[in-house]
Enzyme design. Sequence first.
Site, PDB file in Angstrom:
ATOM      1  N   HIS A  48      -1.480  -7.719   2.637  1.00 39.83           N
ATOM      2  CA  HIS A  48      -1.835  -8.440   4.256  1.00 39.83           C
ATOM      3  C   HIS A  48      -3.086  -7.997   5.056  1.00 39.83           C
ATOM      4  O   HIS A  48      -3.196  -7.837   5.987  1.00 39.83           O
ATOM      5  CB  HIS A  48      -0.965  -8.005   4.788  1.00 39.83           C
ATOM      6  CG  HIS A  48       0.056  -6.530   4.774  1.00 39.83           C
ATOM      7  ND1 HIS A  48      -0.200  -6.012   5.870  1.00 39.83           N
ATOM      8  CD2 HIS A  48      -0.182  -5.442   4.161  1.00 39.83           C
ATOM      9  CE1 HIS A  48       0.180  -5.143   5.929  1.00 39.83           C
ATOM     10  NE2 HIS A  48       0.499  -3.703   5.148  1.00 39.83           N
ATOM     11  N   ASN A  74      -8.173   4.556   8.804  1.00 39.22           N
ATOM     12  CA  ASN A  74      -7.139   3.062   9.597  1.00 39.22           C
ATOM     13  C   ASN A  74      -7.453   3.151  10.584  1.00 39.22           C
ATOM     14  O   ASN A  74      -7.784   2.265  11.434  1.00 39.22           O
ATOM     15  CB  ASN A  74      -6.020   2.994   8.865  1.00 39.22           C
ATOM     16  CG  ASN A  74      -5.102   4.546   8.826  1.00 39.22           C
ATOM     17  OD1 ASN A  74      -5.828   5.101   8.078  1.00 39.22           O
ATOM     18  ND2 ASN A  74      -3.949   4.425   9.454  1.00 39.22           N
ATOM     19  N   CYS A 118       5.111   5.855  18.157  1.00 43.06           N
ATOM     20  CA  CYS A 118       6.061   5.910  18.273  1.00 43.06           C
ATOM     21  C   CYS A 118       7.168   6.697  17.547  1.00 43.06           C
ATOM     22  O   CYS A 118       6.734   5.963  16.104  1.00 43.06           O
ATOM     23  CB  CYS A 118       6.781   4.691  18.830  1.00 43.06           C
ATOM     24  SG  CYS A 118       8.302   5.117  19.534  1.00 43.06           S
ATOM     25  N   GLN A 155      -7.598   0.270   3.609  1.00 44.30           N
ATOM     26  CA  GLN A 155      -8.598  -0.094   4.467  1.00 44.30           C
ATOM     27  C   GLN A 155     -10.125  -1.406   3.611  1.00 44.30           C
ATOM     28  O   GLN A 155     -10.740  -1.839   4.615  1.00 44.30           O
ATOM     29  CB  GLN A 155      -9.166   0.292   5.886  1.00 44.30           C
ATOM     30  CG  GLN A 155      -7.445   1.224   6.340  1.00 44.30           C
ATOM     31  CD  GLN A 155      -7.354  -0.339   7.198  1.00 44.30           C
ATOM     32  OE1 GLN A 155      -8.161  -0.699   7.670  1.00 44.30           O
ATOM     33  NE2 GLN A 155      -6.085  -0.244   7.639  1.00 44.30           N
ATOM     34  N   GLY A 204       1.281  -1.526  -0.054  1.00 44.55           N
ATOM     35  CA  GLY A 204       0.102  -0.173   0.280  1.00 44.55           C
ATOM     36  C   GLY A 204       0.772   1.407   0.064  1.00 44.55           C
ATOM     37  O   GLY A 204       0.399   2.678  -0.428  1.00 44.55           O
ATOM     38  N   SER A 205       1.609   1.457   1.008  1.00 44.51           N
ATOM     39  CA  SER A 205       3.024   2.269   0.677  1.00 44.51           C
ATOM     40  C   SER A 205       3.112   2.446  -0.414  1.00 44.51           C
ATOM     41  O   SER A 205       3.363   4.604  -0.481  1.00 44.51           O
ATOM     42  CB  SER A 205       4.360   2.631   1.964  1.00 44.51           C
ATOM     43  OG  SER A 205       2.827   1.844   2.945  1.00 44.51           O
TER      44      SER A 205
HETATM   45  C1  LIG Z   1      -1.538  -0.389   5.869  1.00 45.18           C
HETATM   46  C2  LIG Z   1      -2.360   0.556   5.194  1.00 45.18           C
HETATM   47  C3  LIG Z   1      -1.392   1.394   4.026  1.00 45.18           C
HETATM   48  C4  LIG Z   1       0.216   0.915   4.139  1.00 45.18           C
HETATM   49  O1  LIG Z   1       0.575  -0.387   3.026  1.00 45.18           O
HETATM   50  P1  LIG Z   1       1.664  -1.062   3.912  1.00 45.18           P
HETATM   51  O2  LIG Z   1       0.779  -2.610   2.326  1.00 45.18           O
HETATM   52  O3  LIG Z   1       1.444  -1.704   4.628  1.00 45.18           O
HETATM   53  O4  LIG Z   1       2.709  -0.440   2.621  1.00 45.18           O
HETATM   54  C5  LIG Z   1      -1.517   2.793   3.373  1.00 45.18           C
HETATM   55  N1  LIG Z   1      -2.790   2.898   4.060  1.00 45.18           N
HETATM   56  C6  LIG Z   1      -3.363   2.675   4.745  1.00 45.18           C
HETATM   57  C7  LIG Z   1      -4.671   3.315   4.935  1.00 45.18           C
HETATM   58  C8  LIG Z   1      -3.097   1.593   5.208  1.00 45.18           C
HETATM   59  O5  LIG Z   1      -4.302   1.025   6.685  1.00 45.18           O
END
Ligand SMILES: *Cc1c(COP(=O)(O)O)cnc(C)c1O
Length: 392
Positions: free
Chosen positions: A199, A149, A323, A177, A69-70
């Site tokens: 994931h 999220n 953190c 999400q 996602g990132s």
């Molecule tokens: C978890 C999340 C991400 C990041 O996704 P990753 O696969 O962990 O990099 C981005 N946006 C939202 C809203 C998330 O909940």
Amino acid sequence: MIYMDNAATTRTAPEVVQAMLPYFSQYYGNPSAVYSMGSANKKAINEARRTIAAILGAGQEEIYFTAGGSEADNWALKAAAEAYCGKGKHIITTKIEHHAVLHTCQYLEKKGFEVTYLDVDQDGLVSLEELKAAVRPDTILISIMFANNEIGTIEPVSEIGAIAKEHGILFHTDAVQAFGQLPIHVDECNIDMLSASGHKFNGPKGVGFLYIRKGVKIRSLLHGGAQERNRRAGTENVPGIVGLGAAAARAAGTMEERAAKERGIRDYLIGRIESEIPYCRLNGHRKKRLPGNVNFSFRFIEGESLLIMLDMKGICGSSGSACTSGALDPSHVLLAVGLPPEEAHGSVRLSLSEENTMEEADIVVEELKRIVAKLRGMSPLYEDFLKRNQNG
Ligand SMILES: *Cc1c(COP(=O)(O)O)cnc(C)c1O
């Protein structure tokens, strides 16, 4: 163990693991190779692409695999900014985005872009009026998340898409999400780009995708080989992509029953916590809310202490503090919905999956009652508060 941190990550479903396994040491050929073990892998990748495209009402050539996602968020924002900077340098987003969007926007500000960070109301909803008022002739991109999220609030995505379309502005949504939890149709919502991550819906970690509408000019993220239609180089993560496709099919097929079950447990938890624990506040919208999200602030306590004590009872949740550089900062989302920092610090998120049960919910409520009372019993703030109340 009671696992209620599914917004952070989910268990990879056993059938997803099964689907992935042959692609490690049995079908390991390079998908770009001419021999059949390679081209078979290319077929497996494209089948995952078709599965995901069908769920979104998209074309398979509009799905680009990423490492999560990132990466998808970074790609959408940076590459659209670069491709459209000739038209303008203004971007609109919100104060409650995931850091993958917020920190990318801050990076773009350093590169000369201007970013408007929209406020949200006390439930976490973006105002469509404020969005319209923020649009300028040089606005090139609107990036607003599908669902938050932390507090679970679902944004008015189709209305946002309509505004973007009316003004000829690209619309990206971080649906990490929402994908697999809520029905999403990219055309109905006028979405031009959409990020998702395996994931978060029982798929493997480190693999996700970016939907890019056909015709959107967007630059390559990684330069090298011709993978992903020349836009994202690098030998494909075949087992990951196969797992992502299997998880997407599973999530779409079970969405309704999972959501119904999670909503039942969610509303039971919310109801009991609100009626049995004094001085608490539900964060997020009551109705426009992800099926598995419960987020509460408890006054006079620290969410971190509560989490540690829950962990001692085998209960996994998360807190409203992040953190950063060794210090605890209150969540930017909870500050944006108007919580004072001390209340944001006293927040806990419980995020459900279909594996959770009512029995678990009962255990969690009993532990929360006991721990909150214990922590308040040690809190000088709470003692002061009680004294002031007694004195009228
Ligand atoms: C978890 C999340 C991400 C990041 O996704 P990753 O696969 O962990 O990099 C981005 N946006 C939202 C809203 C998330 O909940």
